[in-house]
Design an enzyme around this catalytic site. Structure first.
Site, PDB file in Angstrom:
ATOM      1  N   CYS A  28       0.846  -1.177   0.000  1.00 47.67           N
ATOM      2  CA  CYS A  28       0.000   0.000   0.000  1.00 47.67           C
ATOM      3  C   CYS A  28       0.886   1.232   0.000  1.00 47.67           C
ATOM      4  CB  CYS A  28      -0.908   0.031   1.232  1.00 47.67           C
ATOM      5  SG  CYS A  28      -2.070  -1.348   1.336  1.00 47.67           S
ATOM      6  N   ASN A  87       0.326   1.039   5.870  1.00 47.28           N
ATOM      7  CA  ASN A  87       1.062   0.209   4.918  1.00 47.28           C
ATOM      8  C   ASN A  87       1.789  -0.866   5.716  1.00 47.28           C
ATOM      9  OD1 ASN A  87       4.173   0.663   3.092  1.00 47.28           O
ATOM     10  ND2 ASN A  87       2.636  -0.909   2.842  1.00 47.28           N
TER      11      ASN A  87
END
Length: 486
Positions: free
Chosen positions: A17, A118
């Site tokens: 991400c 992330n």
């Protein structure tokens, strides 16, 4: 006629991400959308932005890529405010559904709070079970939501105190950006597995997964957020805290091999330069008599340049990539499905025919794409096809934010290099060694007792506890934590 996932993406390790945050900037949401454009390579399934205007939070979440969802005035104009955070997602945990799209948002007694993450939490299921028993109601299947509930159940304190208390309870890899009233917060796990950088643009501070997101908005790179560091951006001030116990540094070495954009600088190193260095070491370790070095575009290109320079074999674009193929495509017939390789890559016959070709790629996962590429190059008239890989064999799954197949579906987990060579149909196959990879990073060799990076996908040496995996939980119960989207 059906729409299906693109076949090339099936045989690549999936990006995790990308996160972005900015404060003290007019049109903060527009700056965030630009930053997410630069981080699109880190996740293409969904994206979202949350902004704050001094009184209210505003949000937009969508399935699809940034350009499809944040390219119109009405969307950006609704996201008013001088601070914002954003997220671009590839799901390593949880299904692809709007409820899982980040940033996640919650109303606390101290006010609104948004969080983008992330990485991957390795004890999320264990924590989730405990929180649910205490009455917490989960609205998503994302591991990230565990952090929200840990904050909600934390002892009294301000937003920073609650976030620190929550983060102290989680295991795994996490680089996060958060948005609360009057502040943007960034934090990185004590091992520093995933990247997070700090920048500044005209007095506005910026957090991003990679420096390429700073470049797109003209921001100055200041420094990497340190492993275990939490920064609070409040107006034009930066407060740095180190609330977590120090751990050995374990930055993900695959960021240099494949994930990070080549024009980024992470952990003080140019990604492009590191990939060229890998190609140089690969040529030294695995020379071959050949006429041309050809990258499998685009991720194999810098290493192919390094290989060609070191070996003295000419470099050329023997394979051309179609950059206008998205992650999905129409498959009207079974025959077209089998021709799918040519939708993204096509052999440049004039430069291949009659030649001994060295193909450079970043990795082999299942081996399906490598098989098709080798076959395509042979059909273009190559006399010999030699495959060289700029990473060691991928034999193990990642549990720290990269979507990899289960081990039994990894070609290198089940076969020797010689068997892999026969499987993909090449005349020879070779991978860079672990020590060669570390030399390319500027190290003398890999320290077997305390590796300088996280290289678990190659070695099975997991530096962070795999709490959920080791708890013998039935795999079906871990569906919200499934790392392998099959």
């Amino acid at each position: 006629m059906t729409v299906t996932t693109h076949p090339f993406d099936d045989d690549k390790l999936k990006e995790e991400c990308g996160v972005f945050g900015i404060i003290a900037k007019d049109s903060a949401a527009a700056m965030t959308a630009l930053g997410l454009h630069a981080l699109q390579h880190r996740g293409q399934e969904a994206c979202g932005i949350v902004s704050y205007d001094g009184e209210h939070f505003h949000s937009h979440h969508a399935i699809g890529q940034v350009g499809e969802n944040f390219n119109t005035g009405p969307v950006i104009n609704r996201l008013i405010g001088s601070s914002a955070i954003g997220h671009t997602r590839y799901s390593t945990t949880g299904e692809t559904a709007l409820r899982n799209v980040q940033p996640l948002f919650a109303d606390f007694d101290f006010g609104g709070f948004a969080l983008a993450h992330n990485g991957n939490l390795t004890n999320a299921y264990t924590l989730r079970k405990s929180l649910a028993k205490h009455g917490c109601l989960f609205r998503s299947t994302s591991d990230t939501e565990v952090i929200i509930h840990l904050m909600a159940t934390a002892r009294t304190g301000n937003v920073v105190d609650r976030l620190i208390e929550a983060l102290k309870q989680i295991d795994g890899a996490w680089s996060i950006v958060c948005l609360a009233k009057d502040m943007v917060i960034g934090a990185r796990d004590p091992h520093g597995v995933r990247p997070l950088v700090l920048g500044k643009q005209d007095g506005a501070y910026v957090l991003a997964s990679e420096t390429c997101a700073l470049d797109i908005i003209g921001a100055e790179f200041i420094r990497d957020i340190e492993p275990g560091e939490l920064v609070v951006l409040n107006g034009e001030k930066v407060e740095s805290l180190h609330p977590f116990m120090a751990k050995p540094h374990k930055f993900c070495i695959f960021e240099y091999i494949y994930f990070a954009r080549p024009d980024s600088s992470v952990e003080g190193r140019s990604v492009y330069e590191m990939r060229k260095n890998i190609g140089v070491e690969l040529a030294r370790e695995n020379p071959v008599a050949a006429d041309i070095v050809v990258p499998v575009p685009d991720s194999g290109t810098p290493s192919a340049i390094g290989y060609a320079e070191e070996s003295g074999i000419p470099f050329d674009l023997g394979i051309i990539r179609n950059h206008y193929v998205g992650r999905t495509f129409i498959q009207p017939t079974e025959r077209i499905r089998h021709l799918g390789v040519k939708l993204k890559h096509n052999a440049n016959r004039r430069f291949i025919e009659g030649k001994r070709v060295v193909l450079i790629d970043d990795s082999i996962v299942r081996g399906t794409t490598s098989t098709k590429i080798v076959e395509m190059v042979r059909h273009a008239g190559a006399k010999e096809v030699h495959m060289r890989i700029s990473s060691p064999p991928t034999r193990h799954s990642c549990f720290y934010g990269i979507d990899t197949p289960q081990p039994e579906k990894l070609l290198a987990h089940n076969y020797t290099v010689e068997q892999m060579c026969r499987f993909i149909g090449a005349d020879s196959l070779a991978f860079i060694s672990l020590d060669g990879l570390y030399r390319a990073m500027g190290e003398t060799k890999r320290n077997a007792n305390q590796p300088q990076y996280c290289d678990a996908c190659f070695t099975g040496d997991y530096p962070i506890s795999l709490t959920d995996l080791n708890s013998n939980v039935v795999q079906g119960e871990l569906s919200f934590l499934a790392k392998a989207s099959e």
